[in-house]
Scaffold this motif. Structure first.
Motif, PDB file in Angstrom:
ATOM      1  N   SER A 122       0.817  -1.208   0.000  1.00 51.50           N
ATOM      2  CA  SER A 122       0.000   0.000   0.000  1.00 51.50           C
ATOM      3  C   SER A 122       0.856   1.265   0.000  1.00 51.50           C
ATOM      4  CB  SER A 122      -0.913   0.009   1.230  1.00 51.50           C
ATOM      5  OG  SER A 122      -1.608   1.243   1.331  1.00 51.50           O
ATOM      6  N   GLN A 123       0.369   2.234  -0.753  1.00 43.32           N
ATOM      7  CA  GLN A 123       1.044   3.535  -0.761  1.00 43.32           C
ATOM      8  C   GLN A 123       0.881   4.269   0.564  1.00 43.32           C
ATOM      9  OE1 GLN A 123      -0.741   5.416  -4.137  1.00 43.32           O
ATOM     10  NE2 GLN A 123       0.725   4.543  -5.587  1.00 43.32           N
ATOM     11  N   PHE A 124      -0.042   3.801   1.433  1.00 39.95           N
ATOM     12  CA  PHE A 124      -0.253   4.447   2.734  1.00 39.95           C
ATOM     13  C   PHE A 124       0.595   3.839   3.844  1.00 39.95           C
ATOM     14  CE2 PHE A 124      -4.360   5.022   0.472  1.00 39.95           C
ATOM     15  CZ  PHE A 124      -4.299   6.402   0.324  1.00 39.95           C
ATOM     16  N   ALA A 125       1.459   2.915   3.498  1.00 33.10           N
ATOM     17  CA  ALA A 125       2.325   2.297   4.519  1.00 33.10           C
ATOM     18  C   ALA A 125       3.197   3.324   5.248  1.00 33.10           C
ATOM     19  CB  ALA A 125       3.193   1.225   3.883  1.00 33.10           C
ATOM     20  N   PRO A 126       3.660   4.413   4.593  1.00 30.36           N
ATOM     21  CA  PRO A 126       4.470   5.408   5.324  1.00 30.36           C
ATOM     22  C   PRO A 126       3.723   6.075   6.487  1.00 30.36           C
ATOM     23  CG  PRO A 126       4.791   5.665   2.969  1.00 30.36           C
ATOM     24  CD  PRO A 126       3.687   4.678   3.129  1.00 30.36           C
ATOM     25  N   LEU A 127       2.373   5.922   6.549  1.00 28.36           N
ATOM     26  CA  LEU A 127       1.654   6.509   7.677  1.00 28.36           C
ATOM     27  C   LEU A 127       2.082   5.889   9.009  1.00 28.36           C
ATOM     28  CD1 LEU A 127      -1.988   6.843   6.252  1.00 28.36           C
ATOM     29  CD2 LEU A 127      -0.303   8.662   6.588  1.00 28.36           C
ATOM     30  N   PHE A 128       2.654   4.669   8.951  1.00 28.24           N
ATOM     31  CA  PHE A 128       3.161   4.050  10.176  1.00 28.24           C
ATOM     32  C   PHE A 128       4.234   4.926  10.850  1.00 28.24           C
ATOM     33  CE2 PHE A 128       1.699  -0.334   8.818  1.00 28.24           C
ATOM     34  CZ  PHE A 128       0.870  -0.507   9.919  1.00 28.24           C
ATOM     35  N   LEU A 129       4.890   5.777  10.062  1.00 24.43           N
ATOM     36  CA  LEU A 129       5.951   6.623  10.628  1.00 24.43           C
ATOM     37  C   LEU A 129       5.403   7.684  11.583  1.00 24.43           C
ATOM     38  CD1 LEU A 129       8.039   7.185   7.366  1.00 24.43           C
ATOM     39  CD2 LEU A 129       8.611   5.672   9.267  1.00 24.43           C
ATOM     40  N   LEU A 130       4.101   8.019  11.450  1.00 21.19           N
ATOM     41  CA  LEU A 130       3.545   9.080  12.278  1.00 21.19           C
ATOM     42  C   LEU A 130       3.503   8.707  13.756  1.00 21.19           C
ATOM     43  CD1 LEU A 130       0.577  10.347  10.046  1.00 21.19           C
ATOM     44  CD2 LEU A 130       2.784  11.447  10.457  1.00 21.19           C
ATOM     45  N   ALA A 131       3.173   7.450  14.042  1.00 22.91           N
ATOM     46  CA  ALA A 131       3.046   7.045  15.448  1.00 22.91           C
ATOM     47  C   ALA A 131       4.361   7.183  16.206  1.00 22.91           C
ATOM     48  CB  ALA A 131       2.491   5.628  15.544  1.00 22.91           C
ATOM     49  N   PRO A 132       5.491   6.621  15.710  1.00 22.95           N
ATOM     50  CA  PRO A 132       6.749   6.826  16.449  1.00 22.95           C
ATOM     51  C   PRO A 132       7.209   8.286  16.461  1.00 22.95           C
ATOM     52  CG  PRO A 132       7.141   5.673  14.383  1.00 22.95           C
ATOM     53  CD  PRO A 132       5.664   5.685  14.590  1.00 22.95           C
ATOM     54  N   LEU A 133       6.913   9.027  15.381  1.00 23.27           N
ATOM     55  CA  LEU A 133       7.325  10.428  15.355  1.00 23.27           C
ATOM     56  C   LEU A 133       6.579  11.221  16.429  1.00 23.27           C
ATOM     57  CD1 LEU A 133       8.863  12.762  14.030  1.00 23.27           C
ATOM     58  CD2 LEU A 133       6.924  13.045  12.479  1.00 23.27           C
ATOM     59  N   MET A 134       5.245  11.091  16.461  1.00 24.31           N
ATOM     60  CA  MET A 134       4.465  11.836  17.452  1.00 24.31           C
ATOM     61  C   MET A 134       4.704  11.304  18.863  1.00 24.31           C
ATOM     62  SD  MET A 134       3.060  14.059  15.584  1.00 24.31           S
ATOM     63  CE  MET A 134       1.898  14.800  16.709  1.00 24.31           C
ATOM     64  N   GLY A 135       4.885   9.977  18.963  1.00 24.86           N
ATOM     65  CA  GLY A 135       5.185   9.417  20.269  1.00 24.86           C
ATOM     66  C   GLY A 135       6.496   9.931  20.822  1.00 24.86           C
ATOM     67  N   GLY A 136       7.497  10.073  19.966  1.00 22.42           N
ATOM     68  CA  GLY A 136       8.777  10.620  20.421  1.00 22.42           C
ATOM     69  C   GLY A 136       8.665  12.079  20.830  1.00 22.42           C
ATOM     70  N   ILE A 137       7.891  12.852  20.064  1.00 23.24           N
ATOM     71  CA  ILE A 137       7.757  14.275  20.375  1.00 23.24           C
ATOM     72  C   ILE A 137       7.032  14.483  21.706  1.00 23.24           C
ATOM     73  CG2 ILE A 137       6.607  16.409  19.647  1.00 23.24           C
ATOM     74  CD1 ILE A 137       7.215  15.623  16.758  1.00 23.24           C
ATOM     75  N   PHE A 138       5.946  13.731  21.911  1.00 26.22           N
ATOM     76  CA  PHE A 138       5.137  13.951  23.107  1.00 26.22           C
ATOM     77  C   PHE A 138       5.587  13.122  24.304  1.00 26.22           C
ATOM     78  CE2 PHE A 138       2.181  15.709  20.018  1.00 26.22           C
ATOM     79  CZ  PHE A 138       1.620  16.759  20.710  1.00 26.22           C
ATOM     80  N   LEU A 139       6.141  11.940  24.050  1.00 21.18           N
ATOM     81  CA  LEU A 139       6.411  11.015  25.155  1.00 21.18           C
ATOM     82  C   LEU A 139       7.871  10.592  25.234  1.00 21.18           C
ATOM     83  CD1 LEU A 139       3.217   8.800  24.720  1.00 21.18           C
ATOM     84  CD2 LEU A 139       3.582  10.611  26.375  1.00 21.18           C
ATOM     85  N   THR A 140       8.770  11.385  24.737  1.00 23.12           N
ATOM     86  CA  THR A 140      10.231  11.179  24.807  1.00 23.12           C
ATOM     87  C   THR A 140      10.680  10.023  23.919  1.00 23.12           C
ATOM     88  OG1 THR A 140      10.338   9.616  26.662  1.00 23.12           O
ATOM     89  CG2 THR A 140      10.123  11.956  27.201  1.00 23.12           C
ATOM     90  N   VAL A 141      11.974   9.744  23.947  1.00 24.93           N
ATOM     91  CA  VAL A 141      12.567   8.701  23.092  1.00 24.93           C
ATOM     92  C   VAL A 141      11.951   7.342  23.401  1.00 24.93           C
ATOM     93  CG1 VAL A 141      14.707   7.501  22.520  1.00 24.93           C
ATOM     94  CG2 VAL A 141      14.713   9.975  22.781  1.00 24.93           C
ATOM     95  N   ARG A 142      11.700   7.069  24.680  1.00 27.31           N
ATOM     96  CA  ARG A 142      11.091   5.789  25.034  1.00 27.31           C
ATOM     97  C   ARG A 142       9.756   5.605  24.327  1.00 27.31           C
ATOM     98  NH1 ARG A 142      10.516   5.127  31.237  1.00 27.31           N
ATOM     99  NH2 ARG A 142       9.992   7.338  31.047  1.00 27.31           N
ATOM    100  N   GLY A 143       8.932   6.663  24.323  1.00 27.34           N
ATOM    101  CA  GLY A 143       7.652   6.587  23.635  1.00 27.34           C
ATOM    102  C   GLY A 143       7.832   6.381  22.141  1.00 27.34           C
ATOM    103  N   GLY A 144       8.785   7.095  21.542  1.00 27.34           N
ATOM    104  CA  GLY A 144       9.027   6.940  20.114  1.00 27.34           C
ATOM    105  C   GLY A 144       9.444   5.525  19.763  1.00 27.34           C
TER     106      GLY A 144
END
Length: 585
Positions: free
Chosen positions: A115-137
């Motif tokens: 799927s061309q939408f597979a790169p959307l998986f990158l959003l979760a670790p990116l936002m998790g890292g921003i809001f919840l530190t490296v551990r969250g990312g």
């Protein structure tokens, strides 16, 4: 449920913000993420439908409709949880894990690993890292990697049926393997990058909060200092608007800060304050600075106040005038002190001269009055001659009384102060006054004391002399029946020039219902040799005033013709209670 919070490394400095300070901002960010997620899912679903090779059909595209509806329901649930006070980190963890599941659902209908939408998986670790530190990312990178790897394994084993919507062709096995090799490490790299970005943002926010807190402290300290100055302070900008007006300025000129700040000074300082406005205009328009000008103004409450005013220019970096600062003080106390000093010096000189004259007069008067008494006894004169001898004796006695008062005024007996209950002092003075010939029938003298004893530090004998003198004057001012009332109360300060720094005082009033004193005479009653009584020497109240002032007190008079007179003593209150001091009358 995971709760991932805090920085990924210890902080080297103290954090000026508290949880209550930072959480409102974080909750606002959470709401923005909720809205942004909803917008992104809607856009993705619209793209999936738009690029489909089939026509628009609810039956055909129900997965995408369900995806949008699911995202909307989740957005409402997240928003409700955020408003109900749910723990923020737990709410974010839940959202990002659900995001991985939602993206997996999207990939299920759009080609899986191809799927061309597979790169959307990158959003979760990116936002998790921003809001919840490296551990969250890293946590959400692992979840996304697990979901993407599960798709690859399921597709390879034929466990995922093809659901082609015409969005993409299935990639070849080598291409899929290459994508898997690239995506899985990339997810963890993005999670770490998100954590680094989040840490930088938090450190920047903390530094900004610390700088804001320091600025707030500096402003608070500055405002506190300026507000508690005993001198009035006014700051006028280049346009003439009043920017600062402290409490002392309001008290001195009787102009509230709320009616001044933000307004042009010429509109604010109107009639009576022209001299004050002129100094401001000279500084603001002409650049004329001045130190310690003395002007007289009429305040809004009708007081005439002498001001000492200094003006300084506020200059910009290039030397332009940005405004003016005016610092001013009420000089009433200073002027009153100067008047008292001058009056004291004058009275001291008069007293010294009067003492010498009085001694000389008494030296001549004693043999005259003695000789007249001898002649009266030996000659046995009658008629007009007897009346003349009586007149000489009476006037000699009156002159002797005047000389005694003059000597009393001229000399200053040393003060022997002690702590005395004010009511006891008043009671003994009242007993003396009741025995005086002026206390005739129909004249009543009463005492209105405070509920609890109050104490003054005075020379008992000299202050009793003052009170007795005031009581006798009050009795003599009453023609026929009338009342004389002594009132005692505590006051935190005294009025007028005795006001600000004088401390707690005891007020002792002697009020009568006599004939009163005219406005013209009331200002002179404490002057030596001034009297409104027939045959008065004009020294009684002058002596009383001098004794009170030597005690650090003040005496004032309030009178209305036909109503009566009130003599008011302001005496320093004793710092600690003491027993009543009993003296023989």
């Amino acid at each position: 449920m995971w709760s991932l919070g805090g920085n990924s490394r210890p902080q080297a400095r103290s954090v000026p913000t508290t949880k209550s300070d930072g959480e409102p901002r974080l909750r606002e960010a959470v709401k923005a993420v909720i809205l942004g997620r909803m917008a992104l899912i809607t856009l993705v679903a619209a793209m999936a439908v738009a690029f489909s090779d089939t026509g628009l059909s609810l039956t055909r595209h129900y997965p995408f409709v369900f995806l949008v509806a699911l995202s909307a329901g989740l957005a409402v649930a997240y928003h409700h949880a955020a408003r109900s006070g749910a723990e923020v980190n737990a709410l974010l963890t839940t959202q990002f894990l659900v995001d991985v599941a939602v993206i997996s659902y999207l990939l299920l209908f759009t080609g899986g690993t191809s799927s061309q939408f597979a790169p959307l998986f990158l959003l979760a670790p990116l936002m998790g890292g921003i809001f919840l530190t490296v551990r969250g990312g890293l946590l959400f990178a692992a979840a996304a990697a697990l979901a993407y790897g599960a798709f690859y394994v399921a597709e390879s084993g034929g466990m995922v049926p093809p659901m082609a919507y015409g969005l993409t062709e299935r990639l070849s096995e080598p291409a899929l393997r290459l994508r898997l090799i690239l995506y899985l490490p990339l997810l963890f790299v993005v999670g770490a990058i998100g954590g680094a970005i989040g840490r930088s943002l938090r450190e920047g926010r903390l530094a900004l909060d610390e700088a804001r807190a320091q600025l707030d402290r500096a402003l608070f300290d500055t405002e506190t200092i300026l507000e508690n100055l005993s001198s009035g302070l006014a700051t006028i900008d280049a346009g003439g608007s009043v920017r600062h007006w402290n409490r002392a300025a309001s008290e001195i000129l009787a102009v509230p800060a709320g009616s001044v700040q933000g307004r042009h000074y010429l509109e604010t300082f109107g009639s009576g304050l022209e001299a004050f406005s002129t100094r401001l205009r000279d500084a603001l328009e002409r650049g004329t600075e001045g130190t310690r000008y003395e002007v007289t103004v009429l305040t809004a409450d009708g007081r005439t106040v002498p001001l000492g005013i200094s003006t300084s220019l506020l200059l910009g970096a290039s030397g332009e005038r940005r405004g003016v600062i005016a610092l001013f003080q009420d000089l009433s106390e200073v002027k009153a002190l100067e008047d008292r000093i001058r009056r004291g010096e004058t009275l001291a000189a008069i007293g010294e001269l009067s003492a010498g004259i009085a001694h000389e007069i008494r030296n001549c008067l004693n043999p005259i009055s003695g000789s007249v008494e001898v002649l009266q006894k030996e000659l046995h004169v009658e008629g007009e001659n007897a009346r003349l001898l009586d007149l000489v004796i009476r006037e000699s006695e009156r002159l002797d009384k005047f000389i005694s008062e003059l000597l009393e005024y001229a000399r200053e007996r040393p003060l022997k102060t002690e702590k005395v209950e004010a009511a006891a002092l008043a009671s003994e003075s009242i007993e003396l006054a009741r025995r005086h010939p002026s206390a005739g029938r129909g004249k009543k003298v009463s005492l209105e004391g405070p509920d609890a004893p109050v104490y003054v530090r005075v020379d008992f004998d000299q202050m009793k002399q003052v009170m007795t003198n005031l009581l006798i004057n009050a009795l003599e001012a009453i023609e026929g029946a009338g009342n004389v009332t002594v009132r005692i109360r505590e006051e935190r300060r005294t009025p007028g020039a005795w006001g600000r720094a004088s401390g707690p005082r005891v007020v002792m009033e002697v009020a009568d219902t006599g004939s009163g004193i005219g406005d013209k005479d009331v200002t002179q009653v404490f002057e030596p040799f001034f009297s409104t009584k027939h045959g008065g020497t004009g020294l009684g109240l002058a002596i009383a005033s001098r004794i009170v002032e030597r005690h650090g007190g003040n005496i004032e008079v309030e009178s209305r013709v036909g109503v009566g007179t009130t003599m008011r003593l302001w005496l320093p209150q004793a710092d600690t209670p003491a027993r009543s001091v009993a003296h023989a009358a």
